[in-house]
Structure formats: structure tokens, C-alpha cells
Design a protein around this motif. Structure first.
Motif, PDB file in Angstrom:
ATOM      1  N   ALA A 174     -44.731   8.951  15.347  1.00 41.07           N
ATOM      2  CA  ALA A 174     -45.616   9.390  16.415  1.00 41.07           C
ATOM      3  C   ALA A 174     -44.925  10.079  17.554  1.00 41.07           C
ATOM      4  O   ALA A 174     -43.818  10.517  17.498  1.00 41.07           O
ATOM      5  N   SER A 175     -45.621  10.090  18.662  1.00 49.35           N
ATOM      6  CA  SER A 175     -45.246  10.955  19.743  1.00 49.35           C
ATOM      7  C   SER A 175     -44.141  10.411  20.598  1.00 49.35           C
ATOM      8  O   SER A 175     -43.249   9.746  20.163  1.00 49.35           O
ATOM      9  N   THR A 176     -44.230  10.710  21.852  1.00 49.80           N
ATOM     10  CA  THR A 176     -43.105  10.472  22.726  1.00 49.80           C
ATOM     11  C   THR A 176     -43.193   9.165  23.491  1.00 49.80           C
ATOM     12  O   THR A 176     -44.248   8.776  23.915  1.00 49.80           O
ATOM     13  N   THR A 177     -42.089   8.543  23.652  1.00 49.23           N
ATOM     14  CA  THR A 177     -41.957   7.481  24.647  1.00 49.23           C
ATOM     15  C   THR A 177     -40.677   7.724  25.421  1.00 49.23           C
ATOM     16  O   THR A 177     -40.150   6.838  26.065  1.00 49.23           O
ATOM     17  N   SER A 178     -40.186   8.949  25.285  1.00 44.60           N
ATOM     18  CA  SER A 178     -38.896   9.267  25.902  1.00 44.60           C
ATOM     19  C   SER A 178     -38.952   9.072  27.410  1.00 44.60           C
ATOM     20  O   SER A 178     -39.901   9.462  28.061  1.00 44.60           O
ATOM     21  N   GLN A 179     -37.909   8.469  27.961  1.00 44.17           N
ATOM     22  CA  GLN A 179     -37.830   8.279  29.403  1.00 44.17           C
ATOM     23  C   GLN A 179     -36.940   9.345  30.045  1.00 44.17           C
ATOM     24  O   GLN A 179     -36.528   9.188  31.185  1.00 44.17           O
ATOM     25  N   ALA A 180     -36.655  10.406  29.286  1.00 43.32           N
ATOM     26  CA  ALA A 180     -35.774  11.438  29.841  1.00 43.32           C
ATOM     27  C   ALA A 180     -36.403  12.120  31.042  1.00 43.32           C
ATOM     28  O   ALA A 180     -35.719  12.747  31.833  1.00 43.32           O
ATOM     29  N   GLY A 181     -37.724  11.949  31.155  1.00 45.22           N
ATOM     30  CA  GLY A 181     -38.406  12.494  32.324  1.00 45.22           C
ATOM     31  C   GLY A 181     -38.879  13.906  32.087  1.00 45.22           C
ATOM     32  O   GLY A 181     -38.186  14.703  31.463  1.00 45.22           O
ATOM     33  N   PRO A 182     -40.064  14.226  32.586  1.00 43.07           N
ATOM     34  CA  PRO A 182     -40.665  15.524  32.345  1.00 43.07           C
ATOM     35  C   PRO A 182     -40.223  16.601  33.311  1.00 43.07           C
ATOM     36  O   PRO A 182     -40.653  17.722  33.207  1.00 43.07           O
ATOM     37  N   ALA A 183     -39.394  16.263  34.278  1.00 45.29           N
ATOM     38  CA  ALA A 183     -39.040  17.247  35.300  1.00 45.29           C
ATOM     39  C   ALA A 183     -38.361  18.466  34.705  1.00 45.29           C
ATOM     40  O   ALA A 183     -38.394  19.546  35.291  1.00 45.29           O
ATOM     41  N   ASN A 184     -37.728  18.335  33.558  1.00 46.28           N
ATOM     42  CA  ASN A 184     -37.013  19.446  32.941  1.00 46.28           C
ATOM     43  C   ASN A 184     -37.789  20.096  31.805  1.00 46.28           C
ATOM     44  O   ASN A 184     -37.226  20.829  31.022  1.00 46.28           O
ATOM     45  N   VAL A 185     -39.088  19.822  31.727  1.00 47.35           N
ATOM     46  CA  VAL A 185     -39.872  20.411  30.652  1.00 47.35           C
ATOM     47  C   VAL A 185     -39.931  21.921  30.796  1.00 47.35           C
ATOM     48  O   VAL A 185     -39.702  22.665  29.856  1.00 47.35           O
ATOM     49  N   ILE A 186     -40.245  22.416  31.969  1.00 43.67           N
ATOM     50  CA  ILE A 186     -40.174  23.862  32.196  1.00 43.67           C
ATOM     51  C   ILE A 186     -38.716  24.215  32.407  1.00 43.67           C
ATOM     52  O   ILE A 186     -38.092  23.737  33.358  1.00 43.67           O
ATOM     53  N   ILE A 187     -38.188  25.019  31.527  1.00 44.80           N
ATOM     54  CA  ILE A 187     -36.767  25.329  31.662  1.00 44.80           C
ATOM     55  C   ILE A 187     -36.513  26.763  32.108  1.00 44.80           C
ATOM     56  O   ILE A 187     -35.424  27.080  32.539  1.00 44.80           O
ATOM     57  N   HIS A 188     -37.512  27.608  32.040  1.00 41.15           N
ATOM     58  CA  HIS A 188     -37.307  28.975  32.525  1.00 41.15           C
ATOM     59  C   HIS A 188     -38.640  29.698  32.611  1.00 41.15           C
ATOM     60  O   HIS A 188     -39.549  29.419  31.845  1.00 41.15           O
ATOM     61  N   ASP A 189     -38.733  30.610  33.575  1.00 39.21           N
ATOM     62  CA  ASP A 189     -39.889  31.512  33.610  1.00 39.21           C
ATOM     63  C   ASP A 189     -39.383  32.933  33.770  1.00 39.21           C
ATOM     64  O   ASP A 189     -38.320  33.185  34.354  1.00 39.21           O
ATOM     65  N   PHE A 190     -40.149  33.878  33.235  1.00 37.06           N
ATOM     66  CA  PHE A 190     -39.730  35.275  33.162  1.00 37.06           C
ATOM     67  C   PHE A 190     -40.832  36.169  33.723  1.00 37.06           C
ATOM     68  O   PHE A 190     -41.993  36.048  33.331  1.00 37.06           O
ATOM     69  N   ASP A 191     -40.454  37.053  34.628  1.00 34.81           N
ATOM     70  CA  ASP A 191     -41.340  38.149  35.031  1.00 34.81           C
ATOM     71  C   ASP A 191     -41.022  39.312  34.099  1.00 34.81           C
ATOM     72  O   ASP A 191     -39.948  39.912  34.179  1.00 34.81           O
ATOM     73  N   VAL A 192     -41.941  39.615  33.206  1.00 33.52           N
ATOM     74  CA  VAL A 192     -41.639  40.574  32.143  1.00 33.52           C
ATOM     75  C   VAL A 192     -42.653  41.710  32.145  1.00 33.52           C
ATOM     76  O   VAL A 192     -43.705  41.629  32.772  1.00 33.52           O
ATOM     77  N   GLY A 193     -42.317  42.739  31.397  1.00 36.88           N
ATOM     78  CA  GLY A 193     -43.259  43.830  31.156  1.00 36.88           C
ATOM     79  C   GLY A 193     -43.702  44.510  32.430  1.00 36.88           C
ATOM     80  O   GLY A 193     -42.902  44.845  33.300  1.00 36.88           O
ATOM     81  N   ASP A 194     -45.009  44.695  32.572  1.00 35.53           N
ATOM     82  CA  ASP A 194     -45.559  45.478  33.667  1.00 35.53           C
ATOM     83  C   ASP A 194     -46.439  44.662  34.597  1.00 35.53           C
ATOM     84  O   ASP A 194     -47.177  45.217  35.405  1.00 35.53           O
ATOM     85  N   GLY A 195     -46.377  43.339  34.504  1.00 37.35           N
ATOM     86  CA  GLY A 195     -47.163  42.499  35.381  1.00 37.35           C
ATOM     87  C   GLY A 195     -48.609  42.319  34.964  1.00 37.35           C
ATOM     88  O   GLY A 195     -49.373  41.631  35.631  1.00 37.35           O
ATOM     89  N   LYS A 196     -48.998  42.913  33.837  1.00 32.08           N
ATOM     90  CA  LYS A 196     -50.361  42.755  33.343  1.00 32.08           C
ATOM     91  C   LYS A 196     -50.462  41.500  32.478  1.00 32.08           C
ATOM     92  O   LYS A 196     -49.446  40.921  32.087  1.00 32.08           O
ATOM     93  N   PRO A 197     -51.681  41.033  32.174  1.00 29.56           N
ATOM     94  CA  PRO A 197     -51.836  39.799  31.401  1.00 29.56           C
ATOM     95  C   PRO A 197     -51.058  39.829  30.091  1.00 29.56           C
ATOM     96  O   PRO A 197     -51.034  40.838  29.382  1.00 29.56           O
ATOM     97  N   VAL A 198     -50.421  38.700  29.777  1.00 33.19           N
ATOM     98  CA  VAL A 198     -49.644  38.577  28.546  1.00 33.19           C
ATOM     99  C   VAL A 198     -50.589  38.060  27.458  1.00 33.19           C
ATOM    100  O   VAL A 198     -50.754  36.862  27.258  1.00 33.19           O
ATOM    101  N   GLU A 199     -51.237  38.984  26.743  1.00 33.66           N
ATOM    102  CA  GLU A 199     -52.238  38.628  25.738  1.00 33.66           C
ATOM    103  C   GLU A 199     -51.618  38.076  24.460  1.00 33.66           C
ATOM    104  O   GLU A 199     -52.276  37.406  23.683  1.00 33.66           O
ATOM    105  N   HIS A 200     -50.347  38.382  24.242  1.00 35.98           N
ATOM    106  CA  HIS A 200     -49.660  37.897  23.041  1.00 35.98           C
ATOM    107  C   HIS A 200     -48.237  37.503  23.422  1.00 35.98           C
ATOM    108  O   HIS A 200     -47.542  38.235  24.131  1.00 35.98           O
ATOM    109  N   VAL A 201     -47.803  36.342  22.952  1.00 34.99           N
ATOM    110  CA  VAL A 201     -46.421  35.920  23.163  1.00 34.99           C
ATOM    111  C   VAL A 201     -45.959  35.160  21.932  1.00 34.99           C
ATOM    112  O   VAL A 201     -46.749  34.448  21.284  1.00 34.99           O
ATOM    113  N   SER A 202     -44.700  35.323  21.559  1.00 39.25           N
ATOM    114  CA  SER A 202     -44.148  34.625  20.397  1.00 39.25           C
ATOM    115  C   SER A 202     -42.632  34.658  20.484  1.00 39.25           C
ATOM    116  O   SER A 202     -42.047  35.388  21.293  1.00 39.25           O
TER     117      SER A 202
END
Length: 547
Positions: A419-447
């Protein structure tokens, strides 16, 4: 009409629809009115008599103007078209394609040699207007064929101002398209309520699948390409199609709002769908001729619409993007409260248009296949697209404001079969990076790229540093060899093996990326074939194998 001297109304011209624009001919004899029923009405200024109705536009007519000699009327519409009309006969002369947004204003130059248009996309366009050429294009018979830029043909009836089409293309904006898993087929879906299947190599239309009303919001292939699922806006259904036979396999009815996305599980036996009604439902394909609410399992019920989803390999995990009407609460999993790292932000979700703004809190959630919420994160802008890495250790979200976020899921989910998580590593590091990409328009597809060492969107290609790779990305001994394409500021680029600008794609031949979600289109790639669905209902394919 008003008298400028007496300041009084001297005549009222009554329309059956709202009047969005008015113009008076230079000889002061004819009044043209553009209306929100998509038509233009011509009136006699002297008598108030209705002379004729001009029909061709597919949406509101925002602006009309007469040429200096009063022979031609130009009209601009919400459907992104600039149309030219013969004032004497009322017949449609020509549609000038190229606008990527609503045409809000139209004016002839004083000498009649140019037309200037202003569009909602913050641009002004100047068109050459050769009066003799237009004169030669006027229909001289009761029926005449015209060719469009993309090869379709319309048969015009000047007496009524209407047309029929011999085209294989859609008759309205292409909202969704997707290439089959083996790259041999393309599925397109549009505002005309049809799904069309095309041969990717030749561009030949193979099948037309009918059965939904108006806007089809998404299409998705099953793992083997045997089935296709389409989702509807106004009919609130998801339909599973047997592609080879071109027939409906199952209709899932039960959502009470627009269905935005539906995805197959890997075994092709079940479908997961999400809707405006705030639910994520699980459906079974086998058994019976149609599915109803009783045949589905509600995996999740939220307070606001669920606009997008992604499913992991193995069909074990689901990512959802919602617009919660109520400030989201923290999920509890295994006694561990997974706190989001950002504060909730209330925004306007522009889905169908400014007249239907929906306010709420953009939220990203991770679910297991049973629907339990394992984690949530507040999004600063509405979630437009989602993706998992193949090994499920990383996830991506694309937002309406043009940013992409990369998440580390190893602290949230178990990678074995338990099953799922019981990790106590903490969620503070879940987001590890964000990117301003392309032309600033909605990102309709990402992979993730084929080797999972880069992020691909419809307008960007972003290399990842090694610490950001999914856990199993190092299994690839070399970077991706397959070509990856994206479109940025109208230019088509190839990212692999080296960044290279390939060609300019005119607005009429590419997908529409501005405005409300329901009007935006998509692009996709099948090896070296790049495909676009256009605002005018066309499928455009570019074979770049020789570039």
C-alpha cells in the motif's frame, strides 16, 4: 437611429438577437448590423425595411464595415474569421484566414486598397484588398465551388448565404487530438460533436464517429489502440469506441456535469473519468450495452470541478487537478497528515469564456486507484495538464499561467505492490522544482521525454539535472534518439538530437492556445509527423522526416 440635430430617436430596427456592431454605407442608404446569432442583417436606412440576412459566421459578429465604393462589406467575428460579402447580392465572397483570436474590429482604408483588423490577441493585421480580384471571385452562377487554404471545398448558395461542405474536416473548432500508441492513427474531436480517425502517414480520413452533442472535451486511446474514449461537455457522457469497427462499445452515463477527461486502465477493462460535478468515477467496459451511475464507482467527490487527470503505469495511482469551491482540507493517510507547502489561492477558472468564470482554489491531489487521497498541493493557477514518470517516482503539473512543476513522489507512495505511504520523511520536499517555460501561455500538454531526462510541453523542452531525474532514469544508457518537437512563438522546433528551428507555422495552420480552455486546441507527434487541430476545424499534418 438618432437625429444629431434633435437628439431624438427617429427609427428603431428590431432584431431577433443582440446587436454587437453597426455600420452605415458611405452613400447613406444601407445599415449593416452584426448580431450575436452569428448573422449580419442589412436594412434600408430610408424605409427601415430589412433587405437581407448574411449567414456564414459560426459565432458573434463583432464588427462590420463597408468598402469606400459600398460594393463590399467586411465582417469580423468571435469565430476568428474575417469575411467579405457582396452587398448587392448578399453572397459570401471570401473568408480570410490567419487570425489566432477573436476579430474585434474591422475597417477599410479610405482608398479601399487595405483592410485593417484588430484581434483579441493584442495584434493588428493589415490585409491587401484588390478590388478587381474580389470582383472576379463573386459567384456568377447559383452554385460555385471555392477552395480553402487546407483543401476543403464549400458549395455556396448565394440566395440563402449558406453552404454545404465536401470536406473531410470538422465543421467547428478542433478541441482535442491524440496519436494512437503505434503512431499509425490520429483521433480528432471537435465542437461539431464528432470524432474523426485519420491515417497518420497519408492524412486520409478513415472514420467519423458520431453520437455526442456539441463540444467533445477529450479523446484518449487504450494501451493497445483497440479502443478510444471520448468525453462530452453538454451531454455529460463518456463513450468507448471500437476503433477498427468504428462503432460504439459503451456509453457511460452518470456524471451530472461536463466530463473533461477519461482514461483507460492498462488492462483495457476499465475507464476512469472526471467531471464538473466534482467526481472521479471508475467504470467497467464489459457487460451490457450502456453504463449508468449504478454501474460506476465514485472514487472521489470534491467540492468543485475536476478538470484534468493522469494515471500512472500499472494503473495504481491517479493525479487530479481540481478547482475547489471550498478551501481544501488536508488528507489523512496512515495517520500521517501530508501538509501542502503553499497556501491556497482563490482564482478564476476561465473554462468556456469570460461570461462563465468559476472561482475556486486550484488543487493538485494524488489518489490511489481506490480513490483515497494520499496528498494534496495548492496550485497558484488552475491545473491544465498532469503526468507521471514511468516508474512513478516523479510527477509533473502544467498550469494555466505557463509554469511547470516537478514533484518527488517517493515520500508519498510505495513502489512495491503493497500500500501507500507512511513515510515520515515529510512532505516539505515534495515540490522539488518549478519552471517558467515556453511563452507563458497555458501548458495544455506536459510529459517526460522518452529517456525521462527532460520535460516536454507543447511549447518547451527543458533538460533536467541528474538529481531531478526519476529514480530509474539512469537505466537508459544514452539520451533519447527519437525526435521531439514543440511550437514556440509560431516557430516549430526540434529538440533532439540538438535544438534546431525547423519552420514557421502560420496561425491558420496551428492550434489555438489563448482564451478559455474549451476553445483551445492541441498538437501531437507521431514519430516525425507533427499534427495540429485548428480553430477552423482542420487537421494539419507536417511530415518532417526529410528535415
Amino acid at each position: 437611429m438618432w437625429s444629431m440635430t434633435s437628439k431624438r430617436c427617429i427609427r428603431t430596427l428590431v432584431h431577433p438577437a443582440r446587436v454587437m456592431s453597426v455600420a452605415v454605407s458611405k452613400n447613406n442608404q444601407i445599415v449593416a448590423c452584426g448580431c450575436d446569432d452569428n448573422n449580419i442583417v442589412l436594412w434600408s436606412k430610408a424605409t427601415g425595411e430589412q433587405l437581407r440576412t448574411l449567414r456564414h459566421h459560426r459565432h458573434w459578429v463583432w464588427s462590420v464595415d463597408f468598402s469606400p465604393d459600398d460594393q463590399i462589406l467586411a465582417s469580423g467575428s468571435w469565430d476568428h474569421d474575417l469575411c467579405l460579402w457582396d452587398v448587392a447580392s448578399g453572397s459570401h465572397l471570401q473568408t480570410l484566414l490567419g487570425h489566432a483570436d477573436q476579430v474585434l474590429s474591422v475597417r477599410f482604408s479610405p482608398d479601399g486598397t487595405h483592410i485593417v483588423t484588430g484581434e483579441c490577441g493584442n495584434s493588428v493585421r493589415i490585409w491587401e484588398c484588390n478590388g478587381m480580384a474580389l470582383q472576379q471571385q463573386r459567384p456568377k452562377e447559383s452554385r460555385r465551388l471555392f477552395g480553402s487554404l487546407t483543401g476543403d471545398r464549400r458549395i455556396w448558395q448565394p440566395s440563402t448565404g449558406t453552404s454545404t461542405t465536401t470536406s473531410d474536416h470538422h465543421t467547428a473548432t478542433v478541441r482535442a487530438l491524440s496519436c494512437s500508441p503505434d503512431g499509425s492513427l490520429i483521433a480528432t474531436a471537435a465542437w461539431d460533436g464528432t470524432v474523426r480517425i485519420w491515417d497518420a502517414a497519408t492524412g486520409t480520413r478513415l472514420k467519423v464517429l458520431t453520437g455526442q452533442r456539441q463540444l467533445i472535451t477529450s479523446v484518449a486511446w487504450s494501451r493497445t489502440g483497440k479502443f478510444l474514449v471520448s468525453t462530452g461537455d453538454s451531454d455529460h457522457v463518456a463513450i468507448v469506441w471500437e476503433v477498427r469497427a468504428g462503432k460504439r462499445a459503451k456509453t457511460f452515463q452518470g456524471h451530472t456535469g461536463s466530463v473533461w477527461v477519461a482514461l483507460f486502465t492498462d488492462d483495457e477493462q476499465r475507464v476512469v473519468s472526471c467531471s464538473d460535478d466534482g467526481t472521479i468515477r471508475l467504470w467497467t467496459i464489459e457487460g451490457g450495452k450502456s453504463g449508468s451511475t449504478a454501474d460506476s464507482e465514485v472514487l472521489y467527490q470534491g467540492s468543485g470541478p475536476v478538470y484534468t487527470m493522469a494515471m500512472s503505469s500499472g494503473s495504481r495511482w491517479i493525479l487530479s487537478g481540481t478547482l475547489d469551491f471550498i478551501q481544501p482540507e488536508l488528507p489523512q493517510t496512515g495517520g500521517f497528515s501530508v501538509a501542502p507547502s503553499r497556501r491556497p489561492t482563490r482564482v478564476a477558472g476561465l473554462v468556456r469564456g469570460a461570461w462563465e468564470e468559476t472561482y475556486g482554489y486550484p488543487t493538485l491531489r494524488l489518489h490511489d486507484i481506490a480513490g483515497h487521497v494520499l496528498w494534496l498541493e495548492n496550485h497558484g493557477s488552475t491545473v491544465a495538464s498532469l503526468a507521471f514518470s514511468h516508474d512513478c517516482t516523479r510527477a509533473l503539473s502544467g498550469s494555466q499561467d505557463g509554469r511547470i512543476f516537478l514533484y518527488d513522489l517517493t515520500a508519498l507512495i510505495s513502489l512495491n505492490n503493497t500500500a501507500s505511504t507512511t513515510s515520515q520523511a515529510g512532505p516539505a520536499n515534495v515540490i522539488i522544482h518549478d519552471f517558467d517555460v515556453g511563452d507563458g501561455k497555458p501548458v495544455e500538454h506536459v510529459s517526460f521525454s522518452e529517456d525521462e531526462r527532460a520535460i516536454v510541453s507543447d511549447a518547451s523542452y527543458t533538460h533536467l539535472e541528474r538529481p531531478l531525474w526519476p529514480m530509474h532514469a539512469d537505466r537508459f544508457t544514452s539520451p533519447s534518439s527519437g525526435h521531439t518537437y514543440f511550437l514556440l512563438d509560431g516557430w516549430l522546433w526540434r529538440a533532439v538530437p540538438q535544438l534546431r528551428r525547423i519552420c514557421w507555422v502560420p496561425p491558420a495552420f496551428r492550434h489555438f492556445r489563448d482564451g478559455a480552455t474549451a476553445w483551445r486546441g492541441n498538437m501531437d507527434t507521431c514519430a516525425d509527423i507533427v499534427v495540429f487541430g485548428t480553430i477552423h476545424g482542420k487537421l494539419v499534418t507536417l511530415d518532417l522526416s526529410g528535415c
